[in-house]
Design an enzyme around this catalytic site. Sequence first.
Site, mmCIF file in Angstrom:
data_model
loop_
_atom_site.group_PDB
_atom_site.id
_atom_site.type_symbol
_atom_site.label_atom_id
_atom_site.label_comp_id
_atom_site.label_asym_id
_atom_site.label_seq_id
_atom_site.Cartn_x
_atom_site.Cartn_y
_atom_site.Cartn_z
ATOM 1 N N ASN A 6 27.109 55.030 74.959
ATOM 2 C CA ASN A 6 26.073 54.878 73.930
ATOM 3 C C ASN A 6 25.677 56.244 73.366
ATOM 4 O O ASN A 6 25.536 56.421 72.159
ATOM 5 C CB ASN A 6 24.811 54.228 74.526
ATOM 6 C CG ASN A 6 24.913 52.723 74.616
ATOM 7 O OD1 ASN A 6 25.887 52.129 74.145
ATOM 8 N ND2 ASN A 6 23.922 52.104 75.212
ATOM 9 N N ARG B 166 34.244 41.823 63.731
ATOM 10 C CA ARG B 166 34.920 42.419 64.882
ATOM 11 C C ARG B 166 35.577 41.281 65.658
ATOM 12 O O ARG B 166 34.904 40.351 66.063
ATOM 13 C CB ARG B 166 33.915 43.118 65.809
ATOM 14 C CG ARG B 166 33.281 44.371 65.252
ATOM 15 C CD ARG B 166 32.425 45.044 66.310
ATOM 16 N NE ARG B 166 31.485 45.991 65.735
ATOM 17 C CZ ARG B 166 31.754 47.263 65.461
ATOM 18 N NH1 ARG B 166 32.949 47.741 65.717
ATOM 19 N NH2 ARG B 166 30.842 48.051 64.929
ATOM 20 N N ARG C 250 15.596 43.972 70.919
ATOM 21 C CA ARG C 250 16.389 44.538 72.000
ATOM 22 C C ARG C 250 16.455 46.066 71.912
ATOM 23 O O ARG C 250 16.254 46.740 72.888
ATOM 24 C CB ARG C 250 17.798 43.973 71.991
ATOM 25 C CG ARG C 250 18.601 44.381 73.221
ATOM 26 C CD ARG C 250 19.988 44.905 72.998
ATOM 27 N NE ARG C 250 20.710 44.379 71.891
ATOM 28 C CZ ARG C 250 21.524 45.115 71.125
ATOM 29 N NH1 ARG C 250 21.691 46.389 71.360
ATOM 30 N NH2 ARG C 250 22.164 44.572 70.117
ATOM 31 N N HIS D 76 28.927 41.345 57.003
ATOM 32 C CA HIS D 76 28.458 41.222 58.381
ATOM 33 C C HIS D 76 28.185 39.773 58.758
ATOM 34 O O HIS D 76 27.878 39.460 59.900
ATOM 35 C CB HIS D 76 27.172 42.060 58.537
ATOM 36 C CG HIS D 76 26.764 42.304 59.942
ATOM 37 N ND1 HIS D 76 25.580 41.812 60.475
ATOM 38 C CD2 HIS D 76 27.363 42.976 60.947
ATOM 39 C CE1 HIS D 76 25.495 42.177 61.739
ATOM 40 N NE2 HIS D 76 26.548 42.882 62.055
ATOM 41 N N TYR E 64 27.816 38.948 75.322
ATOM 42 C CA TYR E 64 26.663 39.034 74.422
ATOM 43 C C TYR E 64 26.006 37.666 74.369
ATOM 44 O O TYR E 64 26.699 36.636 74.399
ATOM 45 C CB TYR E 64 27.101 39.357 72.990
ATOM 46 C CG TYR E 64 27.623 40.741 72.716
ATOM 47 C CD1 TYR E 64 27.900 41.655 73.718
ATOM 48 C CD2 TYR E 64 27.859 41.130 71.403
ATOM 49 C CE1 TYR E 64 28.384 42.912 73.422
ATOM 50 C CE2 TYR E 64 28.342 42.391 71.103
ATOM 51 C CZ TYR E 64 28.610 43.273 72.105
ATOM 52 O OH TYR E 64 29.092 44.517 71.814
ATOM 53 N N ARG F 43 32.575 49.857 62.338
ATOM 54 C CA ARG F 43 32.757 51.199 62.911
ATOM 55 C C ARG F 43 33.451 51.174 64.263
ATOM 56 O O ARG F 43 33.075 50.430 65.160
ATOM 57 C CB ARG F 43 31.392 51.879 63.030
ATOM 58 C CG ARG F 43 31.524 53.342 63.411
ATOM 59 C CD ARG F 43 30.202 54.056 63.390
ATOM 60 N NE ARG F 43 29.713 54.287 62.049
ATOM 61 C CZ ARG F 43 28.491 53.994 61.648
ATOM 62 N NH1 ARG F 43 27.645 53.448 62.483
ATOM 63 N NH2 ARG F 43 28.110 54.235 60.431
ATOM 64 N N HIS G 10 21.853 39.534 71.700
ATOM 65 C CA HIS G 10 22.408 39.791 70.369
ATOM 66 C C HIS G 10 21.996 38.765 69.324
ATOM 67 O O HIS G 10 22.128 38.996 68.121
ATOM 68 C CB HIS G 10 23.949 39.844 70.473
ATOM 69 C CG HIS G 10 24.624 40.387 69.267
ATOM 70 N ND1 HIS G 10 25.321 39.581 68.382
ATOM 71 C CD2 HIS G 10 24.714 41.646 68.778
ATOM 72 C CE1 HIS G 10 25.817 40.339 67.400
ATOM 73 N NE2 HIS G 10 25.467 41.584 67.632
#
Lengths: 744, 514
Positions: A75, A406, A595, A466, A499, A436, A623
Amino acid sequence: MERNKENQDRAFLLALDENRELLGAAAFESDAFPSKFINRELSWLEFNDRVLEEARNIENPLFERLNFISITGSNLDEFFMIRVASIHDQVKADYKTPDPSGLKPVSQLERISKRAHDLVRKQYSTVNRALIPALEKEGIFLKSADQLHEAQLKFAQRYFESVVFPVLTPLAVDAGSPFPLIANKSLNLFVKIERLGRKIKNDNENSFAIIQIPTVLPRIVQLPDAAGTSFILLEDLVILFINRLFTGVKVGDIARFRITRNADLEIDDDEAADLLVEIEHQVRMRQWGEVIRLEIDRDAAPSIVQSLYENLKVTDINVYRIAGPLDLTLFSKMTKLIGDQPGMRYPAFTPQTSPAFFNQSDIFSVIQKNDVLLNHPYESFDPVIDLIKQASRDPNVLAIKQTLYRVSGQSPIISALAAAAERGKQVMVLVELKARFDEENNIQWAKKLEKAGCHVIYGLIGLKTHSKITLIVREEDDAIRRYVHLGTGNYNDATARVYTDLGLMTCSEAFGRDATDFFNMISGYSIPLGFRKLIAAPRWLREDTIFRIRQETKNALDGKKAIIVAKINSLLDPEIVESLYAASQAGVKVFMIVRGICVLRPGIRGLSENIHVRSLVGRYLEHSRIFYYYNDGSEDLFLGSADWMQRNMDRRIEVQFPIEDKVVRERIFRILRLQLTDTDRAWVMNADGSYRRVDRRKSDPLDSQTELANEALRAAAKLTPEPKDLDRFIPRESVVDPDEDFEE
Amino acid sequence: MERGKNLVAVIDVGSHETTMRIARLKRGSAPIVLDEVSRTIPIGIDTYTIGKISQVSLDQIIDVLNGFKLKLSEYGVTTLRAVATSAFREAANGLYAIEQIFVRTGLTVEILSDGMDNSYLQIAISEGLPGFLELAQEGCLVLFIGAGLIQLTLYHGGQFINSQSFQLGSLRIRELLGNLERVSPDFNALLTEYISGDLNYYRAFNARQTDYRNLIVIGGSLRYLKYVAKWDLKNGETVATSEFLSLMKRLKTRERRILARLAQIPTEQESLLLPGGIVIEEVLAFTGVEKFHLPALNLIDGILFEMLHTEFRTKYLRDPYQNMEEAAHQLARRYRTDKYHVRHVQKLAVQLFDLTGKIHHLGEKERRYLSLAAILHNIGKYISMVNDGIRTFEIITSTEFTGLSDQEREMVALIACFHNGHIDSGDPMLAKFSDAERIVILKLIAILCIANSLDAGHKQKLEINSARLAGHQLILGVTTNRDATIEIWNFDKHIGLFADLFGYAPVLRIKRTL
């Protein structure tokens, strides 16, 4: 019983406006802070700190703690590569405008450095004082070179000679040769070298060499150990045998170091003639951005440190002296290497089959009967994959359309889409190339889909796609029916296991028409004036969100009950934050489960005393995005792909959708209730941006993630019929009471 | 299941937008729209400013049409109709553009005449707007605002009265006058002046039909107007004139841009709000209605309804041909023809047509041409009693005829022009038609000629009862209760063309009645 529980969940939400326990008392006055916004980077560091706390939490199994420490490391890598790098760019450009929290870029870098340094110290304190001793207690040893016994030394030498040495390439640097380019995130050794027989006047006359620790080899090398499991780090192995690399010279000081470079891609959508080519180029260039952070051994020689400062152009603010192994992702590699150990990991949990799909082979007929909610990872992601697979095989399916952000490496969805195209169906896939660090992955499977005959769209200029939406057009009984899947999470079967996300499957006509219009829009046709049910960004979502918050505000001012509950990953958008402040001041009770980053300050008298913010960090990464507005009794409930950030509202294609099915609504109310009453995973946010654990003395312990997992297990268990004919072998009358005394 | 069954698509290559709609046709129901896509390609800008369609615009259209083809194959649609309207119609290179489209997409696009364009709009309204028949009975003006032109169509007493187009489409006005905004102190007033100038003519022309009880306004860009105004109208609902005028007040100020930005309508559409709005304002002024309809209906709806009724052989709520015929009668009235004579000739011609079907082998379409020509055959006499035929021809070809293509209109005009039968196959006025078309025209002339001759005295003395073949003769059984000497004499003078064409010489068998 179930019905009662569902009613209680809804009742809980309806009574939130009177829940003093959650709301608490406002702890601060409005002038307690220079700004009513918290800096986003500092907020993120607090989030990473919460993740670090999971590594420190002894209630977590050891290997999970190691994974958490590894996550804090990766992270931080991403944080520096992207976030801190962008602030560096602002400083370089002499940009002085303060952010919403009032900090100018230079101040932000200072504050980030201070906090990040604290965090890193805490990380390594955790590693050295908690994790490594805990490992040793379990017979797992991470050894330094001087701790190896003879057999291990011999092994190490053989390994070095046969495996490591051939791939090492020291790069000598002296007055005549330039400092080599150091790859981003690579681990390196700075080795000072003295040429034998030469008088050295000062340190600067020394040569040195840079050795990149090869990434093609495992970072952790397992050693022979009869008593337990021992490892040595690859860099330590190289240091141990460093003299093999330098003959005729004397090796002086050695230091391990690692750099993090600016890795934000600069892609001009408008100018890029071919976006695919441009991204491929930029991904290659990512290796060579400006150095944003230097990590180096705490005990590195001053001359080495000085040399790195000069050559990498860093200053104290971006140098981190590390008291332990660099790059903590080694610990997740270690756990993978060791494999399963009893008690070291969370109990295995297999995502359960959703009751809706139990023993059902025809997904379409299930969805025709009712809308279906899938709650991942507690419920399996398989139905989503099966939906695409079935659609690809069904001769009545005319078209499949999907947005992909993704996906997993060997994604079954990609294969199913390709197969569908090969079978002559119209398959349209909108691929977001600019996800990314997934760019290369996305490029690969986009090409695969094109080759199979899919119509692949690479997104809209200036906007990142997205949304998570799938449309299947099917011909049935002289009518066209549309099946839609909408989700909060990506179409990634791997992350769907770690997630938490929610997905809705429906064949509602309004959703189907909206999905059709949506895909037409992103295919390049005219933008519709509006949708019937869906609320999409960038055109409508911001306006709708602000409208709903203001509606709630107005209701409160009119003396009506007003409640907002929002579960998101980040709260950053200033306009939304201001609206929430106004809502709180009007008397709206606002409950946020955020979160990650939250720039809002809760609990300030006169500003946000009616706002409660909590964060959940646990086994699964929270998520999902859920939005509840009491709205004078109509209780509007939505799921969506967008967080409350400017980029989601203004620069991304997002979809938010209403939940109208009664059964589905009850399930979501349940999730919200559990998360708002969670005591084990929840952190409550303070006005100063820090977080505190929930006081467990005040309520029964509750881990919402464990509870949801158990509920999924119970629901699945109900589907399995009870074994019959037990009584045939054990007639009820003759059951013996084990406490009864037998008469002799 | 048969894929694509009853799935149809219509493409409208409009002056401002190119749109495709895919629908399912189902007996007893309005077409069920499954999908609709469009792209703004304002080719009208080219046509209305430079008179031709630019290659850049054409490339864009071709690109979008190729995209449409993907969608067509997605649904398995095999029945497609593609049309283009005023931008193509008026462009000097319209035909070349159509050809390019065909070569590069495989799609055949048909350029609609003014008349066909309007016919589909009227079908859309009569089929799609609930209660339209009542509105037409009371008296109703239909205003269509397109990119290139506007069309005003009047109904009264349930009858189609007339239809007139004006080159006042919102895109055209914007392109023609847009530059004046910089120099005009009051651009809104300038627009109003320009628009009202033409509309005044219509007001004068229809001075007798002052009872505009109802107003229906349609047009593609009106959906943006409704969106900006936040009017969520169900089909059949109306907008109060006062509310509309209040909106116009805001649109005429800088607030227009704010409203458009808030509603997030494209800038391209925002600039069309004002011209379209002013047209409505002007029409509201001379109709005096207090409320009006703004149904979301357009050309594509009309074409879909036509496809529906053709597929299932069902009846229209209001037969489109009825509009044509009523318009013809109105035109005949306008030019002061003897209405009893024309009605009788029409009746005789149609009777003759029906009775001689086995000879001429013509169909319903040709029957209509004959009927219209019969109604209009004398209108030229209003201009001049000498060579009235050519005057008739000129009047018909310069009149908008809802429901007729340009070619069809010319055919009707020729039939009416040569109602005396003084024509042969080599006449220069037939030069542009194919051999087959010429034969049709001549056959219809022959029939009309005979029908007209049977009312030479304009007294409606004779009725046709029967027709039979006997050798080389066509025996026409007629009845009369009056002296028909002049009609019989006239008849004999006008059978030549019929006999030459069909090989049967018409002969009268008169039965006298009391």
